[in-house]
Design an enzyme around this catalytic site. Structure first.
Site, mmCIF file in Angstrom:
data_model
loop_
_atom_site.group_PDB
_atom_site.id
_atom_site.type_symbol
_atom_site.label_atom_id
_atom_site.label_comp_id
_atom_site.label_asym_id
_atom_site.label_seq_id
_atom_site.Cartn_x
_atom_site.Cartn_y
_atom_site.Cartn_z
ATOM 1 N N HIS A 160 -30.212 -1.429 -27.541
ATOM 2 C CA HIS A 160 -29.416 -0.449 -26.806
ATOM 3 C C HIS A 160 -29.779 0.964 -27.232
ATOM 4 C CE1 HIS A 160 -27.152 -1.522 -30.436
ATOM 5 N NE2 HIS A 160 -26.688 -0.289 -30.436
ATOM 6 N N HIS A 213 -28.265 4.828 -27.333
ATOM 7 C CA HIS A 213 -27.034 5.627 -27.279
ATOM 8 C C HIS A 213 -27.290 6.907 -26.476
ATOM 9 C CE1 HIS A 213 -24.683 3.549 -30.534
ATOM 10 N NE2 HIS A 213 -25.896 3.154 -30.890
HETATM 11 P P1 5GP Z 1 -25.363 0.256 -33.239
HETATM 12 O O1 5GP Z 1 -24.919 0.726 -34.608
HETATM 13 O O2 5GP Z 1 -25.676 -1.220 -33.236
HETATM 14 O O3 5GP Z 1 -26.472 1.111 -32.693
HETATM 15 O O4 5GP Z 1 -24.150 0.552 -32.318
HETATM 16 C C1 5GP Z 1 -23.396 -0.420 -31.662
HETATM 17 C C2 5GP Z 1 -22.389 0.296 -30.807
HETATM 18 O O5 5GP Z 1 -21.691 -0.670 -30.055
HETATM 19 C C3 5GP Z 1 -21.357 1.112 -31.605
HETATM 20 O O6 5GP Z 1 -21.447 2.489 -31.226
HETATM 21 C C4 5GP Z 1 -20.034 0.484 -31.201
HETATM 22 O O7 5GP Z 1 -18.995 1.433 -31.047
HETATM 23 C C5 5GP Z 1 -20.369 -0.220 -29.904
HETATM 24 N N1 5GP Z 1 -19.542 -1.396 -29.657
HETATM 25 C C6 5GP Z 1 -19.230 -2.378 -30.546
HETATM 26 N N2 5GP Z 1 -18.460 -3.317 -29.960
HETATM 27 C C7 5GP Z 1 -18.289 -2.918 -28.673
HETATM 28 C C8 5GP Z 1 -17.580 -3.489 -27.563
HETATM 29 O O8 5GP Z 1 -16.957 -4.554 -27.642
HETATM 30 N N3 5GP Z 1 -17.620 -2.800 -26.390
HETATM 31 C C9 5GP Z 1 -18.294 -1.610 -26.272
HETATM 32 N N4 5GP Z 1 -18.260 -1.022 -25.064
HETATM 33 N N5 5GP Z 1 -18.983 -1.054 -27.294
HETATM 34 C C10 5GP Z 1 -18.981 -1.699 -28.481
#
Ligand code: 5GP
Ligand code: ZN
Length: 109
Positions: free
Chosen positions: A99, A101
């Site tokens: 993903h 951001h």
């Molecule tokens: P990472 O640290 O893996 O780049 O970020 C994962 C992102 O997923 C975080 O910003 C977190 O807030 C988001 N996230 C985690 N669980 C959920 C969820 O159930 N729904 C949504 N929409 N975002 C999520």
């Protein structure tokens, strides 16, 4: 992948606020936004990180940003955005489905 959070969101098994979609990419709001309108650009096909994505899906991520960003900025009243990717646990990746951001920025903030 059956135990992947973002695959469940893509499948509609877990609710999300979708803001854009094309044939390869789904975009939905982050549940823990760092700025208003913080969205996640996610390939519809599962891969744990960008290194496991096909080149087509990797390119489709930035293509979706190209298409969606002007509309999102206009809708939000934002004047710019930051893009970010946490690739791997040591880089802060928590959800192991690729993903990107998208974090809108606002004048004066
Ligand atoms: P990472 O640290 O893996 O780049 O970020 C994962 C992102 O997923 C975080 O910003 C977190 O807030 C988001 N996230 C985690 N669980 C959920 C969820 O159930 N729904 C949504 N929409 N975002 C999520
Ligand atoms: Zn997944």
């Amino acid at each position: 992948m059956s135990d992947c959070l973002f695959c469940k969101i893509i499948a509609g098994e877990i609710p999300s606020h979708k803001v854009y979609e094309d044939d390869r990419v789904l975009v939905f709001l982050d549940i823990g936004p760092v700025s208003r309108g913080h969205a996640l650009f996610v390939p519809k096909v599962h891969g744990s990180d960008l290194g496991t994505a096909t080149k087509e899906d990797a390119c489709a991520l930035i293509g979706a940003v190209y298409m969606a960003a002007p509309k999102l900025l206009e809708r939000l009243g934002a004047s710019g955005y930051n893009l970010g990717m946490n690739h791997g646990a040591d880089a802060g990746q928590i959800v192991f489905h690729t993903h990107l951001h998208f974090m809108p920025r606002y004048a004066g903030e």
